[in-house]
Design a protein around this motif. Structure first.
Motif, PDB file in Angstrom:
ATOM      1  N   ILE A   7     -72.374  -9.878 -15.677  1.00  0.00           N
ATOM      2  CA  ILE A   7     -73.770 -10.325 -15.700  1.00  0.00           C
ATOM      3  C   ILE A   7     -74.470  -9.747 -16.940  1.00  0.00           C
ATOM      4  O   ILE A   7     -75.142 -10.458 -17.697  1.00  0.00           O
ATOM      5  N   ALA A   8     -74.258  -8.429 -17.153  1.00  0.00           N
ATOM      6  CA  ALA A   8     -74.891  -7.788 -18.308  1.00  0.00           C
ATOM      7  C   ALA A   8     -74.396  -8.400 -19.613  1.00  0.00           C
ATOM      8  O   ALA A   8     -75.164  -8.578 -20.558  1.00  0.00           O
ATOM      9  N   HIS A   9     -73.100  -8.752 -19.652  1.00  0.00           N
ATOM     10  CA  HIS A   9     -72.492  -9.304 -20.866  1.00  0.00           C
ATOM     11  C   HIS A   9     -73.083 -10.674 -21.199  1.00  0.00           C
ATOM     12  O   HIS A   9     -73.372 -10.971 -22.360  1.00  0.00           O
ATOM     13  N   VAL A  10     -73.291 -11.494 -20.159  1.00  0.00           N
ATOM     14  CA  VAL A  10     -73.876 -12.818 -20.393  1.00  0.00           C
ATOM     15  C   VAL A  10     -75.310 -12.650 -20.897  1.00  0.00           C
ATOM     16  O   VAL A  10     -75.740 -13.330 -21.853  1.00  0.00           O
ATOM     17  N   LEU A  11     -76.052 -11.723 -20.295  1.00  0.00           N
ATOM     18  CA  LEU A  11     -77.433 -11.495 -20.735  1.00  0.00           C
ATOM     19  C   LEU A  11     -77.466 -10.980 -22.170  1.00  0.00           C
ATOM     20  O   LEU A  11     -78.270 -11.413 -22.995  1.00  0.00           O
ATOM     21  N   GLU A  12     -76.550 -10.037 -22.473  1.00  0.00           N
ATOM     22  CA  GLU A  12     -76.549  -9.381 -23.778  1.00  0.00           C
ATOM     23  C   GLU A  12     -76.124 -10.354 -24.884  1.00  0.00           C
ATOM     24  O   GLU A  12     -76.759 -10.424 -25.936  1.00  0.00           O
ATOM     25  N   THR A  13     -75.086 -11.167 -24.616  1.00  0.00           N
ATOM     26  CA  THR A  13     -74.694 -12.156 -25.637  1.00  0.00           C
ATOM     27  C   THR A  13     -75.791 -13.205 -25.784  1.00  0.00           C
ATOM     28  O   THR A  13     -75.956 -13.779 -26.853  1.00  0.00           O
ATOM     29  N   GLY A  14     -76.543 -13.456 -24.704  1.00  0.00           N
ATOM     30  CA  GLY A  14     -77.693 -14.357 -24.796  1.00  0.00           C
ATOM     31  C   GLY A  14     -78.739 -13.796 -25.744  1.00  0.00           C
ATOM     32  O   GLY A  14     -79.350 -14.522 -26.530  1.00  0.00           O
ATOM     33  N   ASN A  15     -78.919 -12.469 -25.691  1.00  0.00           N
ATOM     34  CA  ASN A  15     -79.893 -11.837 -26.582  1.00  0.00           C
ATOM     35  C   ASN A  15     -79.481 -11.938 -28.044  1.00  0.00           C
ATOM     36  O   ASN A  15     -80.328 -11.944 -28.927  1.00  0.00           O
TER      37      ASN A  15
END
Lengths: 121, 163, 237
Positions: free
Chosen positions: B46-54
């Motif tokens: 979840i964090a990875h998807v959010l972070e790559t989104g950023n």
């Protein structure tokens, strides 16, 4: 959906993660000329700006990344569903609805990132 | 209705049972590790998807942005992630992913009835057929690969710290 | 050669309400004495109010299941000196409603067995009641389920299962093992009925192969194996 089909889906997505995840790690680790350590070039992101994103301008790799996103979302949400039910001792409709919502958001948001990365630079 | 059979158990009691392998042996350890690694890797995902989104500008961006905007968003995310805590976290994630993957293959094999022994007449002091050598070998393989992944990432980390 | 071993026994009186307490007793131990002998010694000489359930004293009846030093075992099947401990903690089994001290209510186990129809299912019930011929089995057909018939329903596996501890609706190792025992029997005709019964959220899918059931089974039955084989059957549909 029957529990049996969900469990089969869990196995299939698990193997999917193995396949697409290997491609993901391989692309991240191997497609770039190493400057310093692997860690510096790929994981710490500080050597080359846009170190990871241009890899996915290849449509096939972008598709495999989408496969990884899809498989991981299903696998993770289904896994969390069973773990949470076993933790609180009962199935709760709101928990399962929340997990579906989180999964849908991750899919949409992740797909957006892949599409942007695919067209960027 | 847990340990003492008095009243209904709280989440903390169930968590304690879920996370303590006790003296039940290797398979119970595999259960605990698979569970913990599954939850932690899910949270990482979840964090990875959010972070790559950023990296491409966060949740407000839904089209291909200007190059300068994307570059700024990228620099900001990199600044956030350049942090020894995340580095060590990534090493732990490497450990857990390797463990969950190989142990998961072991469990899929077991769930389809492969790599287990056949039912046989019980004999004194012989281990149950389900605790077969193949099963245990794959479990130890998952531990070895996980330790290798941990050491590999930690080593990369050390070299980064080296001048 | 008499050694003195300290027994730390869980005591619970329902009329007192609340949680139970641990009480300590010193027991003189001779070679060959079992945990059950120790508990009977306490009951006869030190504290007659201690409640413990037992019958055969030789691991046949499956009445005296307890947790000794945090692992499920039959009290009559465990020798005190073999544990090599000065302090022995005896607790009731987990996952069952507690009646008093070390005595648990085994009703959930039997209720779940009944829900899984753990008996021989035949289409022709008239023939089943008044058989007209013999129903012979080959050695291979026998071996497919023989191991699972050794179960004495002591319920230790149900107590050791981490999933039953956290998710009480799960059928548990023993009932599922027994369902497979009949599924694998060549004389049984309940095949699809049985796989449908276990194909639900609280059925076989909640087993995560933690193996604690097989680790504690005093008869070498291996419920974990039976559940995996039952799951394979359910996956085939």
């Amino acid at each position: 959906m029957k529990e049996r089909d969900l469990m089969l889906l869990h196995y299939i997505t698990g193997i999917g993660i193995l396949v697409f995840g290997s491609i993901h790690i391989a692309t991240v680790f191997l497609t770039y000329p190493f400057q310093g350590t692997i860690w510096e070039t790929t994981l710490r992101f500080d050597s080359i700006p846009y170190a990871i994103l241009p890899v996915y301008r290849n449509a096939l790799l972008a598709a495999s990344l989408f496969g990884l996103l899809l498989c991981t979302t299903i696998h993770a949400m289904n896994g969390l569903r069973s773990i949470i039910a076993e933790l609180i001792g009962a199935r709760k409709r709101w928990v399962e609805t929340l997990l579906v919502a989180v999964g849908a958001f991750l899919l949409v948001y992740g797909t957006r990132t892949i599409l942007i990365a695919n067209a960027l630079v | 209705m847990l340990a003492r059979g008095v009243g209904r158990s709280s989440v903390f009691q169930t968590l304690k049972v879920m996370l303590t392998p006790g003296r039940y042996g290797l398979e119970r350890w595999s259960y605990v590790l698979q569970r913990v690694s599954g939850v932690v890797v899910s949270l990482y995902f979840i964090a990875h998807v959010l972070e790559t989104g950023n990296f491409v500008g966060g949740i407000t961006v839904w089209g291909v942005p200007e190059y300068s905007f994307a570059e700024r968003a990228y620099e900001e995310t990199v600044k956030l992630l350049k942090n020894p805590v995340f580095d060590v976290g990534l090493a732990v994630i490497g450990f857990l992913v390797a463990l969950h993957t190989i142990n998961g293959i072991r469990l899929i094999l077991a769930h389809f009835g492969f790599s287990l022994g056949r039912p046989r007449r019980p004999e004194p002091f012989s281990p149950p057929p389900s605790f077969s050598t193949k099963q245990r070998a794959i479990f130890w393989l998952s531990i070895s690969l996980a330790v290798f992944a941990l050491l590999y990432t930690l080593d990369s980390l050390m070299r980064v710290f080296r001048p | 050669m008499v050694e003195r071993v300290k027994f730390r026994v869980f005591r619970y009186r329902p009329e007192d309400g609340g949680r139970g307490i641990y009480r300590e007793y010193e027991v003189p131990v001779k070679k060959g004495m079992t945990i059950l002998d120790g508990l009977i010694y306490i009951k006869e000489n030190l504290d007659p109010t201690l409640s413990v359930r037992y019958s055969c004293r030789m691991a046949i009846c499956g009445s005296c299941g307890v947790r000794v030093n945090a692992i499920e075992t039959l009290a009559c099947h465990t020798q005190i000196l073999e544990l090599r401990r000065r302090l022995i903690t005896v607790e009731p089994m987990r996952n069952y409603p507690l009646i008093k001290d070390l005595v648990t209510d085994m009703a959930p186990l039997f209720r779940k067995q009944k829900a899984l129809m753990t008996w021989l299912i035949r289409q022709d019930t008239e023939e089943q009641e008044n058989p007209t011929r013999q129903y012979l089995q080959s050695e291979e057909e026998l071996e497919r389920y023989l191991q699972f018939t050794y179960c004495i329903q002591c319920g230790l596996c149900y107590s050791a299962c981490p999933v039953v501890s956290t998710f009480p609706d799960f059928y548990g190792p023993q009932p599922l093992m027994k369902a497979y025992r009949y599924y694998a029997d060549s004389r049984d005709e309940g095949g699809v009925v049985r796989t449908r019964l276990v194909d639900r959220f609280e059925g076989v899918w909640r087993c995560h192969f933690a193996g604690s059931c097989s680790a504690v089974c005093p008869k070498g039955v291996d419920p974990a194996l039976a559940i995996q084989l039952l799951r394979r059957a359910a996956l085939k549909g």
